[in-house]
Design a protein around this motif. Structure first.
Motif, PDB file in Angstrom:
ATOM      1  N   VAL A 204       0.838  -1.201   0.000  1.00 39.38           N
ATOM      2  CA  VAL A 204       0.000   0.000   0.000  1.00 39.38           C
ATOM      3  C   VAL A 204       0.872   1.250   0.000  1.00 39.38           C
ATOM      4  N   HIS A 205       1.899   1.244   0.831  1.00 45.75           N
ATOM      5  CA  HIS A 205       2.801   2.397   0.890  1.00 45.75           C
ATOM      6  C   HIS A 205       3.514   2.589  -0.447  1.00 45.75           C
ATOM      7  N   MET A 206       3.940   1.505  -1.082  1.00 42.90           N
ATOM      8  CA  MET A 206       4.599   1.617  -2.373  1.00 42.90           C
ATOM      9  C   MET A 206       3.654   2.228  -3.405  1.00 42.90           C
ATOM     10  N   GLY A 207       2.387   1.838  -3.342  1.00 42.29           N
ATOM     11  CA  GLY A 207       1.408   2.406  -4.261  1.00 42.29           C
ATOM     12  C   GLY A 207       1.253   3.905  -4.069  1.00 42.29           C
ATOM     13  N   ARG A 208       1.295   4.350  -2.834  1.00 43.86           N
ATOM     14  CA  ARG A 208       1.150   5.784  -2.562  1.00 43.86           C
ATOM     15  C   ARG A 208       2.397   6.567  -2.956  1.00 43.86           C
ATOM     16  N   ILE A 209       3.553   5.935  -2.781  1.00 47.06           N
ATOM     17  CA  ILE A 209       4.794   6.589  -3.238  1.00 47.06           C
ATOM     18  C   ILE A 209       4.752   6.752  -4.754  1.00 47.06           C
ATOM     19  N   ARG A 210       4.314   5.719  -5.449  1.00 48.73           N
ATOM     20  CA  ARG A 210       4.208   5.813  -6.904  1.00 48.73           C
ATOM     21  C   ARG A 210       3.256   6.930  -7.313  1.00 48.73           C
ATOM     22  N   ALA A 211       2.154   7.043  -6.598  1.00 50.45           N
ATOM     23  CA  ALA A 211       1.185   8.092  -6.919  1.00 50.45           C
ATOM     24  C   ALA A 211       1.792   9.476  -6.766  1.00 50.45           C
ATOM     25  N   ALA A 212       2.772   9.598  -5.862  1.00 53.55           N
ATOM     26  CA  ALA A 212       3.382  10.897  -5.599  1.00 53.55           C
ATOM     27  C   ALA A 212       4.522  11.228  -6.562  1.00 53.55           C
ATOM     28  N   GLU A 214       5.463   9.197  -9.638  1.00 52.74           N
ATOM     29  CA  GLU A 214       5.422   8.662 -10.999  1.00 52.74           C
ATOM     30  C   GLU A 214       4.483   9.492 -11.875  1.00 52.74           C
ATOM     31  N   ALA A 215       4.871   9.685 -13.137  1.00 52.02           N
ATOM     32  CA  ALA A 215       3.990  10.373 -14.072  1.00 52.02           C
ATOM     33  C   ALA A 215       2.730   9.543 -14.330  1.00 52.02           C
ATOM     34  N   ASP A 216       2.899   8.215 -14.389  1.00 49.89           N
ATOM     35  CA  ASP A 216       1.775   7.302 -14.578  1.00 49.89           C
ATOM     36  C   ASP A 216       1.916   6.181 -13.553  1.00 49.89           C
ATOM     37  N   PRO A 217       1.295   6.324 -12.387  1.00 46.09           N
ATOM     38  CA  PRO A 217       1.464   5.335 -11.315  1.00 46.09           C
ATOM     39  C   PRO A 217       1.076   3.914 -11.712  1.00 46.09           C
ATOM     40  N   LYS A 218       0.180   3.776 -12.692  1.00 42.87           N
ATOM     41  CA  LYS A 218      -0.231   2.439 -13.110  1.00 42.87           C
ATOM     42  C   LYS A 218       0.821   1.782 -14.012  1.00 42.87           C
ATOM     43  N   ASN A 219       1.692   2.587 -14.573  1.00 43.14           N
ATOM     44  CA  ASN A 219       2.795   2.077 -15.388  1.00 43.14           C
ATOM     45  C   ASN A 219       4.088   2.727 -14.895  1.00 43.14           C
ATOM     46  N   PRO A 220       4.524   2.348 -13.701  1.00 40.86           N
ATOM     47  CA  PRO A 220       5.668   3.024 -13.072  1.00 40.86           C
ATOM     48  C   PRO A 220       6.973   2.783 -13.823  1.00 40.86           C
ATOM     49  N   ARG A 221       7.834   3.788 -13.794  1.00 43.62           N
ATOM     50  CA  ARG A 221       9.161   3.673 -14.391  1.00 43.62           C
ATOM     51  C   ARG A 221      10.250   3.694 -13.319  1.00 43.62           C
ATOM     52  N   ARG A 222       9.906   4.146 -12.131  1.00 43.48           N
ATOM     53  CA  ARG A 222      10.917   4.318 -11.092  1.00 43.48           C
ATOM     54  C   ARG A 222      10.900   3.183 -10.083  1.00 43.48           C
ATOM     55  N   ILE A 223       9.751   2.910  -9.465  1.00 41.00           N
ATOM     56  CA  ILE A 223       9.646   1.816  -8.503  1.00 41.00           C
ATOM     57  C   ILE A 223       8.904   0.667  -9.169  1.00 41.00           C
ATOM     58  N   LEU A 224       9.652  -0.395  -9.449  1.00 41.05           N
ATOM     59  CA  LEU A 224       9.109  -1.509 -10.209  1.00 41.05           C
ATOM     60  C   LEU A 224       8.881  -2.718  -9.312  1.00 41.05           C
ATOM     61  N   THR A 225       7.825  -3.449  -9.603  1.00 40.49           N
ATOM     62  CA  THR A 225       7.531  -4.690  -8.891  1.00 40.49           C
ATOM     63  C   THR A 225       8.242  -5.853  -9.583  1.00 40.49           C
ATOM     64  N   VAL A 226       8.927  -6.665  -8.793  1.00 43.81           N
ATOM     65  CA  VAL A 226       9.536  -7.885  -9.306  1.00 43.81           C
ATOM     66  C   VAL A 226       8.702  -9.040  -8.761  1.00 43.81           C
ATOM     67  N   ARG A 227       7.932  -9.646  -9.600  1.00 46.99           N
ATOM     68  CA  ARG A 227       6.958 -10.652  -9.166  1.00 46.99           C
ATOM     69  C   ARG A 227       7.625 -11.792  -8.397  1.00 46.99           C
ATOM     70  N   GLY A 228       7.030 -12.119  -7.264  1.00 41.61           N
ATOM     71  CA  GLY A 228       7.534 -13.202  -6.444  1.00 41.61           C
ATOM     72  C   GLY A 228       8.742 -12.841  -5.607  1.00 41.61           C
ATOM     73  N   VAL A 229       9.237 -11.596  -5.743  1.00 43.56           N
ATOM     74  CA  VAL A 229      10.431 -11.199  -4.999  1.00 43.56           C
ATOM     75  C   VAL A 229      10.175  -9.947  -4.175  1.00 43.56           C
ATOM     76  N   GLY A 230       9.914  -8.828  -4.824  1.00 41.70           N
ATOM     77  CA  GLY A 230       9.722  -7.580  -4.088  1.00 41.70           C
ATOM     78  C   GLY A 230       9.728  -6.394  -5.016  1.00 41.70           C
ATOM     79  N   TYR A 231      10.652  -5.447  -4.779  1.00 39.86           N
ATOM     80  CA  TYR A 231      10.687  -4.209  -5.543  1.00 39.86           C
ATOM     81  C   TYR A 231      12.120  -3.846  -5.916  1.00 39.86           C
ATOM     82  N   VAL A 232      12.225  -3.004  -6.957  1.00 39.39           N
ATOM     83  CA  VAL A 232      13.520  -2.451  -7.342  1.00 39.39           C
ATOM     84  C   VAL A 232      13.321  -0.988  -7.713  1.00 39.39           C
ATOM     85  N   PHE A 233      14.216  -0.129  -7.259  1.00 39.13           N
ATOM     86  CA  PHE A 233      14.220   1.281  -7.637  1.00 39.13           C
ATOM     87  C   PHE A 233      15.079   1.396  -8.893  1.00 39.13           C
TER      88      PHE A 233
END
Length: 238
Positions: A204-212, A214-233
């Motif tokens: 949830v927090h990652m989603g809110r950071i993206r909203a703040a 990212e130009a397009d939070p639904k298609n983030p370029r900065r904070i990416l989800t790595v499925r089954g693992v976590g996140y990468v900046f």
């Protein structure tokens, strides 16, 4: 003033020998015999200065040196940037490759010459000093700017509104740009910062950071989800 090093090594005799030898060159060695106690020294210094370098044995009781290295690199702030010199008795080059890939700065196979150990330590300390002189309080990634001292974030010059929790999360990710972090590693990194418990709410927090930021939070370029693992900046520029 002598530099202080942390040696995480289960061979007490070797640690004593190394400590005695390095002391002749003005280097003070703190010894911990296993990974857990070594990590505790880094996480809970009780006001003591952080070691300037970690000498880390690959083969340790309990958690091994590779896992210790991973955990150090997931710690917050300057702790994650402490140089790590890994010692290995294994002949398999893959262990050394993995160690370097997960964040070790150098490696030295056992048995080693004390003079070579000293030379490698000095080289790493010089590199660290040069890097510290160039360190900036403001991290810049394209149009994104993160001011760690002012605790502010801006995108293209416009302020981005984040809670204190979300700011610490963003800094944790940005300091480790390009590294895939699991949710557990992120939680470990922000532990002790007076933050709430995250578990799955970290998403949830990652989603809110993206909203703040990212130009397009639904298609983030900065904070990416790595499925089954976590996140990468992501390091890419805007």
């Amino acid at each position: 003033m002598s530099s202080q090093l942390l040696m995480i090594e289960d061979d007490a005799r070797l640690a004593q020998m190394v400590g005695d030898y390095l002391a002749q060159s003005g280097l003070q060695v703190l010894h911990r015999g296993d990974g857990e106690s070594g990590l505790q020294r880094l996480q809970n210094p009780e006001g003591a200065p952080l070691p300037e370098l970690v000498i880390l044995d690959l083969m340790l009781p309990g958690i091994d040196g590779l896992e210790v290295c991973r955990r150090i690199r997931a710690l917050p702030g300057s702790v994650a940037r402490i140089p790590i010199l890994m010692l290995t008795a294994k002949g398999d080059a893959m262990d050394r490759v993995i160690g370097l890939e997960i964040g070790a700065d150098d490696y030295l196979p056992k048995p080693f010459e004390p003079r070579e150990l000293l030379a490698r330590i000095r080289a790493l300390l010089r590199r660290r000093e040069a890097g510290s002189a160039q360190a900036e309080h403001v991290m810049r990634f394209g149009q994104l700017e993160i001011d760690r001292d002012a605790r502010t974030v801006s995108v293209a010059g416009q302020p981005a509104e984040l809670t204190s929790y979300q700011f610490d999360l963003l800094v944790t990710m940005a300091e480790r740009a390009g590294r895939v972090l699991s949710r557990e590693q992120i939680m470990e990194a922000v532990r002790g910062r007076e933050l709430e418990a995250f578990d799955r709410s970290i998403d949830v927090h990652m989603g809110r950071i993206r909203a703040a930021i990212e130009a397009d939070p639904k298609n983030p370029r900065r904070i990416l989800t790595v499925r089954g693992v976590g996140y990468v900046f992501a390091k890419q520029q805007d």
